[in-house]
Design a protein around this motif. Sequence first.
Motif, mmCIF file in Angstrom:
data_model
loop_
_atom_site.group_PDB
_atom_site.id
_atom_site.type_symbol
_atom_site.label_atom_id
_atom_site.label_comp_id
_atom_site.label_asym_id
_atom_site.label_seq_id
_atom_site.Cartn_x
_atom_site.Cartn_y
_atom_site.Cartn_z
ATOM 1 N N ARG A 2 -14.513 32.814 13.146
ATOM 2 C CA ARG A 2 -14.061 31.561 13.725
ATOM 3 C C ARG A 2 -12.718 31.154 13.127
ATOM 4 O O ARG A 2 -12.521 31.165 11.922
ATOM 5 N N ASP A 120 -19.605 19.706 13.092
ATOM 6 C CA ASP A 120 -19.938 20.421 14.323
ATOM 7 C C ASP A 120 -21.101 19.686 14.978
ATOM 8 O O ASP A 120 -22.199 19.638 14.434
ATOM 9 N N PHE A 123 -24.128 22.497 15.735
ATOM 10 C CA PHE A 123 -24.741 23.222 14.629
ATOM 11 C C PHE A 123 -24.865 22.395 13.359
ATOM 12 O O PHE A 123 -25.626 22.760 12.456
ATOM 13 N N ARG A 290 -26.098 28.232 12.553
ATOM 14 C CA ARG A 290 -25.544 29.357 13.344
ATOM 15 C C ARG A 290 -26.297 30.650 13.032
ATOM 16 O O ARG A 290 -26.589 31.453 13.924
ATOM 17 N N VAL A 294 -27.989 31.834 16.563
ATOM 18 C CA VAL A 294 -27.025 32.588 17.361
ATOM 19 C C VAL A 294 -27.155 34.071 17.058
ATOM 20 O O VAL A 294 -27.301 34.440 15.910
#
Length: 294
Positions: A2, A120, A123, A290, A294
């Motif tokens: 990221r 965020d 998340f 995350r 994910v």
Amino acid sequence: MRRRADPATTARLRLDLSYDGTGYHGWAAQPGHPTVEGELERALAQIARVPLRVTVAGRTDSGVHARGQVCHLDVPRSILATLPGRSDRRPEEALVTRLAGVLPRDIVVHAAREVPLDFDARFGALWRRYRYRLSDGPATHDPLRRDVLRHRRPLDVDAMNRASRTLLGEHDFLSFCRPREGATTIRTLRELSWERPGEGRADEGLIVATVIADAFCHHMVRSLVGAMIGVGEGRRDIDWPAGVLAARTRDAATRDGTGSAPICPPQGLTLDHVAYPPDEELAARAAIARARRV
């Protein structure tokens, strides 16, 4: 990996908003359909004169409402500085005022504030709280309320509470959600409780479910409620929802067997609140979430 924004040139804003989801095909933007995200990003682009993308805490389904939705967006500081125009308002205050002038009346941004870049909305959340409201008799049917499901059979709140307690804790909720490919269906259900508020209280006479978890899979809240309605009507035993949980299946239930939970309609469901950790814990919380989802 990221890419991290530069705090010298980019500000991250948190928006707190509410909406009546009746006229929308959910939160997420969809070509050819009105959505909350679509309307919000259209309004932001109209004000900022550049496209701005938002990240939301909970992507509500079609027809679902929100009182405590949260999203974040990154705004170039050069654009943020122009928002007040000739006024002496802070840019965040100016943004809220200007959004009120261009958003539909059923979407309201209550507040905007700058937050750390580690924030965020999705998340970083510690937990989300939903409420589901039902009216189970003519005395409480209110045609002016669009956030209440009209149910035509009386419900046993005590039985629903007893059944709900068997689902608390960390479990695989596959039977209560529509899974997304590659994502886990393990969630921690902190609260699933039912009450019928008494005279003089908010939602007097209605049946109100409070559902709290670290996060929710698609359709999970509506499936939890759907399973408990069967218990409240007396069609299912107290231990039936626990059997549904243990089955870990997407196959539909038979009349006498155990399968996936039924899904109740969306209109009684409202996203009520999203909780976040202190600023110094935001990055760690987002990293953990995350890694799990994910």
